[in-house]
Design an enzyme around this catalytic site. Sequence first.
Site, PDB file in Angstrom:
ATOM      1  N   TYR A 144      -6.580 -10.141  10.143  1.00 47.79           N
ATOM      2  CA  TYR A 144      -6.218  -9.608   8.828  1.00 47.79           C
ATOM      3  C   TYR A 144      -4.813  -9.051   8.931  1.00 47.79           C
ATOM      4  O   TYR A 144      -4.492  -8.345   9.903  1.00 47.79           O
ATOM      5  CB  TYR A 144      -7.195  -8.506   8.420  1.00 47.79           C
ATOM      6  CG  TYR A 144      -6.840  -7.810   7.119  1.00 47.79           C
ATOM      7  CD1 TYR A 144      -6.395  -6.487   7.107  1.00 47.79           C
ATOM      8  CD2 TYR A 144      -6.942  -8.469   5.894  1.00 47.79           C
ATOM      9  CE1 TYR A 144      -6.071  -5.846   5.921  1.00 47.79           C
ATOM     10  CE2 TYR A 144      -6.615  -7.829   4.701  1.00 47.79           C
ATOM     11  CZ  TYR A 144      -6.178  -6.523   4.721  1.00 47.79           C
ATOM     12  OH  TYR A 144      -5.859  -5.897   3.546  1.00 47.79           O
ATOM     13  N   ASP A 239       1.290  -9.551  15.020  1.00 47.64           N
ATOM     14  CA  ASP A 239       0.991  -8.472  14.072  1.00 47.64           C
ATOM     15  C   ASP A 239       0.357  -7.330  14.876  1.00 47.64           C
ATOM     16  O   ASP A 239      -0.830  -7.379  15.187  1.00 47.64           O
ATOM     17  CB  ASP A 239       0.055  -8.973  12.979  1.00 47.64           C
ATOM     18  CG  ASP A 239      -0.321  -7.842  12.040  1.00 47.64           C
ATOM     19  OD1 ASP A 239      -1.083  -8.096  11.081  1.00 47.64           O
ATOM     20  OD2 ASP A 239       0.118  -6.696  12.268  1.00 47.64           O
ATOM     21  N   LYS A 267       0.620   1.920  10.721  1.00 41.03           N
ATOM     22  CA  LYS A 267      -0.375   2.872  11.214  1.00 41.03           C
ATOM     23  C   LYS A 267       0.220   3.969  12.101  1.00 41.03           C
ATOM     24  O   LYS A 267       0.868   4.894  11.624  1.00 41.03           O
ATOM     25  CB  LYS A 267      -1.512   2.106  11.914  1.00 41.03           C
ATOM     26  CG  LYS A 267      -2.303   1.212  10.918  1.00 41.03           C
ATOM     27  CD  LYS A 267      -3.464   0.522  11.575  1.00 41.03           C
ATOM     28  CE  LYS A 267      -4.075  -0.538  10.686  1.00 41.03           C
ATOM     29  NZ  LYS A 267      -5.009  -0.042   9.688  1.00 41.03           N
TER      30      LYS A 267
HETATM   31  P1  KE4 Z   1      -1.731  -1.927   5.346  1.00 41.10           P
HETATM   32  O1  KE4 Z   1      -1.030  -2.714   4.271  1.00 41.10           O
HETATM   33  O2  KE4 Z   1      -3.185  -1.650   5.004  1.00 41.10           O
HETATM   34  O3  KE4 Z   1      -0.949  -0.683   5.792  1.00 41.10           O
HETATM   35  O4  KE4 Z   1      -1.734  -2.842   6.696  1.00 41.10           O
HETATM   36  C1  KE4 Z   1      -2.320  -4.124   6.625  1.00 41.10           C
HETATM   37  C2  KE4 Z   1      -2.699  -4.566   8.024  1.00 41.10           C
HETATM   38  C3  KE4 Z   1      -1.882  -5.463   8.687  1.00 41.10           C
HETATM   39  N1  KE4 Z   1      -2.168  -5.889   9.931  1.00 41.10           N
HETATM   40  C4  KE4 Z   1      -3.253  -5.426  10.580  1.00 41.10           C
HETATM   41  C5  KE4 Z   1      -3.535  -5.919  11.969  1.00 41.10           C
HETATM   42  C6  KE4 Z   1      -4.126  -4.494   9.965  1.00 41.10           C
HETATM   43  O5  KE4 Z   1      -5.221  -4.047  10.636  1.00 41.10           O
HETATM   44  C7  KE4 Z   1      -3.845  -4.051   8.663  1.00 41.10           C
HETATM   45  C8  KE4 Z   1      -4.733  -3.073   7.921  1.00 41.10           C
HETATM   46  N2  KE4 Z   1      -5.959  -2.699   8.576  1.00 41.10           N
HETATM   47  C9  KE4 Z   1      -7.053  -2.328   7.711  1.00 41.10           C
HETATM   48  C10 KE4 Z   1      -8.242  -1.903   8.579  1.00 41.10           C
HETATM   49  N3  KE4 Z   1      -8.752  -2.956   9.380  1.00 41.10           N
HETATM   50  C11 KE4 Z   1      -6.681  -1.262   6.745  1.00 41.10           C
HETATM   51  C12 KE4 Z   1      -7.839  -0.567   6.070  1.00 41.10           C
HETATM   52  C13 KE4 Z   1      -7.937  -0.922   4.634  1.00 41.10           C
HETATM   53  O6  KE4 Z   1      -7.699  -2.099   4.282  1.00 41.10           O
HETATM   54  O7  KE4 Z   1      -8.264  -0.005   3.874  1.00 41.10           O
END
Ligand code: KE4
Length: 431
Positions: A144, A239, A267
Amino acid sequence: MKSDRSTELWEQANRILVGGVNSPVRAFKGVGGRPFFAASGRGALVIDADGNELIDYVLSWGPLVLGHAHPRVVDAVQRAVAGGASFGIPTEAEIRLAERIAHHVPSIEKVRLVNSGTEATMSAIRLARGVTGRDLVVKVEGCYHGHVDSLLVKAGSGLTTLGAPTSPGIPAAHAQCTLTIPFNDLDAARTVFDARGGDIACIILEPVAGNMGVIPPEPGYLEGLRELTRQHESLLIFDEVMSGFRVSMGGAQERYGVTPDLTTLGKVIGGGLPVGAYGGPASLMDHLSPLGAVYQAGTLSGNPLATAAGLATLDALAEPGVFEAIEQALTTLGQGLGAIAREAGIPVFQTQVGSMGCLFFHEGPVRNYADATASDTARYARFFHGMLERGVYFAPSQFEACFTGSAHTDDVIGRTLDVARATFAELLAAD
Ligand code: KE4
């Protein structure tokens, strides 16, 4: 556990917020029931709207590597906001945070700060397409990368939790530019590159998958992708939004010794405030505006509060012994949970890389998305609620990661294992 106030807030939330949440995975669809509402946090604890103290292993989905309300982060943000919340003008803190990132992450010579992981991956892909002049993007099933149109195809995290790994609303033209391959399968990667390599701008993956549960790369996998992308002059994008500063201070690329062309981060580098970043060699990054033609921009990019929180977090994390203690906390937790599951005769498959890990309710092995989605999600849901009722908050989905932070002391881990013993006994009784 009291839950009157959370119940009231949940009813109010559902009247004005879609699904009562601002991010789908928070809605507990993967485990049933309704979410509690957070009121505050302190170290390893999150305190809900009814005053219940919960040991937190989600840590805002990874950012809070120092735990909630760490004094150094609170002080840094308070001092920054007292001088103004945003300028839209260059500030010194942006330089300092970018320098810290480049110091730790091997592939990064230049940085662009943005406001989320999604922005980082979306922009890195645009840069890869702009630099190579190619359209195709290869992604790994179950990874993701945020809600980027071209990457919401066979994606993990909330899409898998909700049973819809590919989102509607993505133009066919976008989806056709995205090729998907299974994780840990070099033959599949070779097949795609042999067939379409000349049209592939990049492959983007989580070098340590964290959105289908946590699944490490198998020996040689990352090295194989590095070789393939070199052969076909495609870019390799790691990523590391989740794995960055979690599996090593230099991310998976340092831990496994494989240097990507571009890296995305988020993060931890924001310490709980909205930040994302992408970076790589100047020879690639300088194609970005205002130097180059690939456009990307952001009102609040590099804002003073997020950079203050990020700097305080990375500096505290870099102090001797801190990173290792956080990783050891997860190791201790995992060893304890494994022993408890074995005693209960309940099959689990455990993974851990640095301070991110997963307890799959699965005989094992779990090597990829197909394996992960065969987990016993009903039993995971019972585990989740059993732990939550006893004061421990794990991710509300089997397809997420468990994180430790510097506030997860031996005492906190010990209390968690006491709760787990009672929960696993309950799981057994439920069978
Ligand atoms: P954000 O746009 O949510 O800051 O980051 C996206 C993203 C990109 N790459 C990786 C590997 C990620 O894990 C994420 C976001 N992770 C999720 C939890 N697995 C965020 C939680 C959510 O979607 O509320």
